[in-house]
Motif scaffolding. Structure first.
Motif, short mmCIF file in Angstrom:
data_model
loop_
_atom_site.label_atom_id
_atom_site.label_comp_id
_atom_site.label_asym_id
_atom_site.label_seq_id
_atom_site.Cartn_x
_atom_site.Cartn_y
_atom_site.Cartn_z
N THR A 66 9.93 -24.20 1.35
CA THR A 66 11.32 -24.05 1.78
C THR A 66 11.35 -23.27 3.09
N SER A 67 12.13 -23.72 4.05
CA SER A 67 12.17 -23.03 5.34
C SER A 67 13.04 -21.77 5.32
N LYS A 68 14.07 -21.73 4.49
CA LYS A 68 14.95 -20.57 4.44
C LYS A 68 14.40 -19.56 3.43
N PRO A 69 14.30 -18.29 3.81
CA PRO A 69 13.71 -17.30 2.90
C PRO A 69 14.61 -16.97 1.72
N ALA A 70 13.98 -16.46 0.67
CA ALA A 70 14.72 -15.99 -0.50
C ALA A 70 15.50 -14.74 -0.15
N LEU A 71 14.86 -13.83 0.58
CA LEU A 71 15.54 -12.59 0.96
C LEU A 71 14.88 -11.98 2.18
N VAL A 72 15.65 -11.13 2.83
CA VAL A 72 15.14 -10.31 3.93
C VAL A 72 15.63 -8.89 3.69
N ALA A 73 14.82 -7.93 4.11
CA ALA A 73 15.18 -6.52 3.94
C ALA A 73 14.33 -5.67 4.85
N ASN A 74 14.82 -4.50 5.13
CA ASN A 74 14.01 -3.47 5.77
C ASN A 74 13.57 -2.52 4.67
N TRP A 75 12.25 -2.40 4.50
CA TRP A 75 11.68 -1.59 3.41
C TRP A 75 11.11 -0.31 3.99
N LEU A 76 11.51 0.80 3.43
CA LEU A 76 11.01 2.10 3.83
C LEU A 76 9.99 2.57 2.80
N THR A 77 8.78 2.89 3.27
CA THR A 77 7.73 3.38 2.40
C THR A 77 7.20 4.70 2.94
N LEU A 78 6.86 5.58 2.04
CA LEU A 78 6.36 6.90 2.42
C LEU A 78 4.87 6.95 2.12
N ALA A 79 4.07 7.17 3.16
CA ALA A 79 2.63 7.34 2.99
C ALA A 79 2.34 8.84 2.94
N VAL A 80 1.67 9.27 1.89
CA VAL A 80 1.35 10.68 1.69
C VAL A 80 -0.14 10.89 1.90
N PRO A 114 -2.56 -2.11 4.39
CA PRO A 114 -3.87 -1.44 4.37
C PRO A 114 -3.71 0.02 3.98
N LYS A 115 -4.65 0.53 3.21
CA LYS A 115 -4.66 1.96 2.91
C LYS A 115 -5.23 2.67 4.12
N MET A 116 -4.54 3.70 4.55
CA MET A 116 -4.97 4.44 5.73
C MET A 116 -5.90 5.59 5.34
N GLU A 117 -6.82 5.90 6.21
CA GLU A 117 -7.78 6.98 5.93
C GLU A 117 -7.03 8.28 5.66
N GLY A 118 -7.37 8.91 4.55
CA GLY A 118 -6.73 10.16 4.17
C GLY A 118 -5.46 9.99 3.35
N GLN A 119 -5.00 8.76 3.20
CA GLN A 119 -3.79 8.52 2.41
C GLN A 119 -4.12 8.64 0.93
N VAL A 120 -3.34 9.43 0.20
CA VAL A 120 -3.58 9.61 -1.23
C VAL A 120 -2.62 8.78 -2.08
N MET A 121 -1.48 8.41 -1.52
CA MET A 121 -0.56 7.53 -2.24
C MET A 121 0.51 7.01 -1.29
N GLY A 122 1.17 5.96 -1.76
CA GLY A 122 2.32 5.42 -1.07
C GLY A 122 3.48 5.36 -2.04
N MET A 123 4.68 5.59 -1.54
CA MET A 123 5.86 5.60 -2.41
C MET A 123 6.97 4.77 -1.81
N ASN A 124 7.72 4.12 -2.68
CA ASN A 124 8.92 3.40 -2.28
C ASN A 124 9.97 4.43 -1.87
N TYR A 125 10.51 4.30 -0.68
CA TYR A 125 11.51 5.24 -0.17
C TYR A 125 12.90 4.61 -0.15
N GLY A 126 12.96 3.27 -0.25
CA GLY A 126 14.24 2.58 -0.30
C GLY A 126 14.28 1.35 0.58
N PHE A 127 15.43 0.70 0.58
CA PHE A 127 15.65 -0.51 1.36
C PHE A 127 16.92 -0.38 2.18
N ASP A 128 16.92 -0.98 3.35
CA ASP A 128 18.11 -1.10 4.17
C ASP A 128 18.37 -2.59 4.40
#
Length: 155
Positions: free
Chosen positions: A139-153, A81-95
């Motif tokens: 399929t029960s087993k996922p294709a991938l799993v990751a922790n995604w970091l996103t920056l809300a500005v 969801p876009k948050m009130e006052g948010q002007v953009m979101g950016m990919n910050y990386g994956f762990d």
């Protein structure tokens, strides 16, 4: 600054819960071929259906792991969801990205997200960590799993 504080509190309150699930996305041979062309990855298991069927253990071509990972942006458009006052979101990386199951050509995948963490980086930026699971339809087993970091500005 109130909007960023409200967003921070809202995300903190939702930690450990599901943010949402995206729509299904078809990965067909045209998409796989285009990705291989752009990334210069023309390995036969992705781009040669005849050879892949004859020589690889997958029964045909499979999507590039990085193609599946790159669909995170598409999944986020459907889900976050876009948050009130948010002007953009950016990919910050994956762990901790893990490719668990190959995605066969003509399979459909979707992203499932769980809120894991949020940190206020500045007066206008929130760094959110989401657990992302990319599921393969039927399929029960996922294709991938990751922790995604996103920056809300925020403005």
């Amino acid at each position: 600054m109130s909007m960023i504080n409200d967003a921070f509190a809202s995300i903190q309150h939702s930690l450990g819960t599901e943010i949402g699930v995206s729509d299904w996305q078809l990965i067909d041979q045209a998409m796989i071929d285009a990705f291989g062309t752009v990334t210069l990855d023309r390995q036969f298991i992705h781009n040669d259906p005849v050879r892949a069927k004859a020589e690889a253990p997958f029964g045909g071509t499979i999507a590039h792991g990085f193609l599946v990972l790159s669909l995170a942006s598409r999944f986020a458009f459907d889900t976050f969801p876009k948050m009130e006052g948010q002007v953009m979101g950016m990919n910050y990386g994956f762990d901790k990205v893990r490719f668990l199951t190959p995605v066969p050509c003509n399979a459909r995948v979707r992203g499932r997200f769980i809120a894991k963490d949020v940190v206020q980086k500045s007066e206008t930026q929130l760094l959110q960590t989401s657990a992302m699971t990319v599921e393969i339809e039927g399929t029960s087993k996922p294709a991938l799993v990751a922790n995604w970091l996103t920056l809300a500005v925020f403005n």
